[in-house]
Design an enzyme around this catalytic site. Sequence first.
Site, short mmCIF file in Angstrom:
data_model
loop_
_atom_site.label_atom_id
_atom_site.label_comp_id
_atom_site.label_asym_id
_atom_site.label_seq_id
_atom_site.Cartn_x
_atom_site.Cartn_y
_atom_site.Cartn_z
N GLY A 103 0.81 -1.21 0.00
CA GLY A 103 0.00 0.00 0.00
C GLY A 103 0.84 1.26 0.00
N CYS A 104 0.25 2.34 0.40
CA CYS A 104 0.93 3.64 0.42
C CYS A 104 2.18 3.58 1.28
CB CYS A 104 -0.03 4.70 0.97
SG CYS A 104 0.73 6.31 1.25
N PHE A 105 3.32 3.96 0.72
CA PHE A 105 4.55 3.84 1.49
C PHE A 105 4.67 4.86 2.61
CE2 PHE A 105 6.39 5.41 -2.80
CZ PHE A 105 5.99 6.73 -2.58
N TRP A 106 3.86 5.89 2.61
CA TRP A 106 3.89 6.83 3.75
C TRP A 106 3.54 6.10 5.04
CZ3 TRP A 106 0.81 11.74 1.81
CH2 TRP A 106 1.58 12.41 0.85
N CYS A 107 2.54 5.23 4.97
CA CYS A 107 2.11 4.49 6.16
C CYS A 107 3.09 3.40 6.54
CB CYS A 107 0.74 3.86 5.92
SG CYS A 107 -0.64 5.03 5.80
#
Length: 222
Positions: free
Chosen positions: A55-59
């Site tokens: 998923g989103c790599f920020w998370c």
Amino acid sequence: MKAHLKELGTLAIGLFSIMACSSITKETKPIAHDIHMENQTGDTKQLDTATFGNGCFWCTEAVFQDIKGVVKVTSGYSGGTVTNPSYKQICTGTTGHAEVLQIVYNPSIVSYSELLQMFWYSHDPTTLNRQGNDVGTQYRSVVFYHNETQRKEAEFYKKKLDEEKIFEKPIVTEIVSFTKFYPAEDYHQNYYKEHGSEPYCMYIIRPKLEKFKKVFGEKFKQ
């Protein structure tokens, strides 16, 4: 965790049981990739690399950065056909790349099996090309293996997780050979650490990280 997953504690117990009891963990060891880092005493540690799309790599970057034995986490792109893609290109969903984490770690401190456990716990591997409100092939669940040991472990655990019905739906995680990694733009790196007070970090990343620490607390750096 996402709504499609079982209760937090049940999922954790199931993952721990499978990872701890499996014979493959006892029979295989991580294969290093000639990555080295000198420590303060001048000794050289042999390191290994894991590449996950969850998923989103920020998370997910924030989840792995403070794990004992993890030396470096880089957000980036892998699995596509476009050379040196930009984030703008990635967002079109036409490059074939997934948002991934390139994790350099010391296998004498944290094993690939443990990282796989954290990988499957950190996202919903049952939603095809989607994580929450993030939709597109760039958000697909994928393990990019760097050697046969990693491939066998990932396939083994994926099969066991499905057999034990740890998740309410079948796992759709892709397990494919690693080819090339492209680091994301600088403003994507260390996102949570540098923007922790922003609303997205406070209301999306922080709760996820806190739940993760409740399960893997002893694995976190002090």
